[in-house]
Design a protein around this motif. Structure first.
Motif, mmCIF file in Angstrom:
data_model
loop_
_atom_site.group_PDB
_atom_site.id
_atom_site.type_symbol
_atom_site.label_atom_id
_atom_site.label_comp_id
_atom_site.label_asym_id
_atom_site.label_seq_id
_atom_site.Cartn_x
_atom_site.Cartn_y
_atom_site.Cartn_z
ATOM 1 N N UNK A 35 56.860 -11.432 32.232
ATOM 2 C CA UNK A 35 56.842 -12.513 33.222
ATOM 3 C C UNK A 35 55.445 -13.099 33.362
ATOM 4 N N UNK A 36 54.398 -12.254 33.231
ATOM 5 C CA UNK A 36 53.039 -12.791 33.310
ATOM 6 C C UNK A 36 52.784 -13.756 32.155
ATOM 7 N N UNK A 37 53.155 -13.331 30.933
ATOM 8 C CA UNK A 37 52.874 -14.208 29.793
ATOM 9 C C UNK A 37 53.731 -15.460 29.833
ATOM 10 N N UNK A 38 54.951 -15.357 30.404
ATOM 11 C CA UNK A 38 55.762 -16.562 30.614
ATOM 12 C C UNK A 38 55.054 -17.504 31.584
ATOM 13 N N UNK A 39 54.537 -16.937 32.689
ATOM 14 C CA UNK A 39 53.826 -17.751 33.680
ATOM 15 C C UNK A 39 52.603 -18.409 33.049
ATOM 16 N N UNK A 40 51.855 -17.644 32.232
ATOM 17 C CA UNK A 40 50.664 -18.203 31.577
ATOM 18 C C UNK A 40 51.064 -19.332 30.632
ATOM 19 N N UNK A 41 52.202 -19.150 29.920
ATOM 20 C CA UNK A 41 52.681 -20.194 29.008
ATOM 21 C C UNK A 41 53.017 -21.475 29.752
ATOM 22 N N UNK B 133 48.258 -21.583 38.819
ATOM 23 C CA UNK B 133 48.316 -20.158 38.472
ATOM 24 C C UNK B 133 48.806 -19.343 39.660
ATOM 25 N N UNK B 134 48.247 -19.629 40.850
ATOM 26 C CA UNK B 134 48.615 -18.867 42.047
ATOM 27 C C UNK B 134 50.113 -19.030 42.348
ATOM 28 N N UNK C 190 52.577 -16.065 41.829
ATOM 29 C CA UNK C 190 53.202 -15.690 43.095
ATOM 30 C C UNK C 190 54.707 -15.524 42.939
ATOM 31 N N UNK C 191 55.331 -16.436 42.175
ATOM 32 C CA UNK C 191 56.770 -16.298 41.917
ATOM 33 C C UNK C 191 57.040 -15.021 41.121
#
Lengths: 126, 163
Positions: free
Chosen positions: A96-102, A72-73, A77-78
């Motif tokens: 971008x957050x929901x992409x990262x979570x996915x 997650x970090x 971070x990206x």
């Protein structure tokens, strides 16, 4: 929103909170991890004894949690870097957050067998 | 500028600003400097750019750490039976190669400095008393320097034939 607070809630604030919490957890683990690795300068037995702890099924769950925190970090971070340096970053911060979570969920499912497989075999027998 | 300027000022309600310009090429308007413009007289900042450098370091080291740490996790926890294969012999095998020594050394330094700066920010945010901040940061810097030096020493002095 309560008066007199800078906290705005929603994706922006909670991703920031999660970034802090995971960062602090990773730092404390890193401190312990350098200490346990330093045992290779004491003796092979001392090192192998401590590493045996990491192979315990309960500790394997903690390792899975560590992987979760690190991934997650890293992904968030990206996203932070994109928000800071990409001209359209702030506008797409939620997407971008929901992409990262996915991506995080996919990677965590992928890490299930490699990280917890040996623990499952030990607990349930193979 | 017209010759009857002074007459116009006395006979109309239009002041010199709304009327004809007071200034021309022979009599230019005085230069008014922009507010807070830096000049030779401006005192030098005593603060430096440390916080900006720290901010930039977090982003640069972060990108490198994503590669180093995820590579480390794949090697240690995923490939060849995951955590089960780790032991003194495995460490000795990897540190026989300068590539992995440099990898681990770089990861150690960047991760400790990245994490140390992150905790410095957290302490600054939540410790409200100056003495509390001083003690917590003193503890943090001591632990960070100790860990970096210990880890570097272990990588540089590792002896596979210790026993």
């Amino acid at each position: 929103m309560p008066a007199g607070t800078l906290y705005r809630g929603r994706e922006g604030m909670w991703s920031w909170v999660a970034h802090r919490v995971t960062g602090v957890l990773i730092f404390f683990f890193l401190f312990v991890h350098v200490l346990d690795t330093a045992l290779v300068r004491v003796s092979p037995e001392a090192y192998d004894d401590v590493v045996a702890t990491y192979k315990n099924p309960v500790v394997a769950l903690l390792e899975y949690g560590l992987v979760a925190a690190i991934l997650f970090h890293a992904l968030n971070g990206l996203r932070v870097i994109a928000v800071d340096f990409w001209s359209k970053g702030p506008r797409y911060q939620k997407q971008m957050l929901w992409t990262a979570v996915g991506i995080w969920i996919v990677l965590m499912v992928g890490a299930l067998y490699p990280v917890l497989g040996h623990a499952a075999r030990q607990v349930f027998g193979s | 500028m017209s010759t009857n300027n002074t007459v116009a000022e006395e006979t109309t309600a239009i002041g010199p600003v709304e009327g004809e310009s007071l200034y021309d090429a022979d009599f230019p308007a005085p230069l008014i400097e922009a507010p807070r413009k830096r000049t030779a007289k401006t005192p030098k900042s005593t603060r430096g750019n440390f916080e900006m450098a720290a901010w930039l370091f977090m982003r640069l080291s972060g990108v490198v750490l994503v590669v180093l740490v995820i590579g480390h996790l794949i090697i240690q926890l995923v490939l060849d039976g995951g955590v089960s294969k780790i032991g003194f012999a495995f460490v000795a095998g990897r540190w026989a190669s300068p590539f992995w020594q440099v990898w681990d050394l770089l990861m150690l330094w960047l991760a400790m400095l990245h994490g140390g700066n992150g905790l410095r920010t957290v302490i600054n945010d939540y410790a409200e008393r100056a003495t509390t901040r001083l003690w917590l940061k003193g503890l943090l810097y001591t632990a960070t320097v100790f860990t970096i030096l210990l880890g570097s020493l272990v990588i540089f002095t590792f002896d596979p034939n210790i026993r």
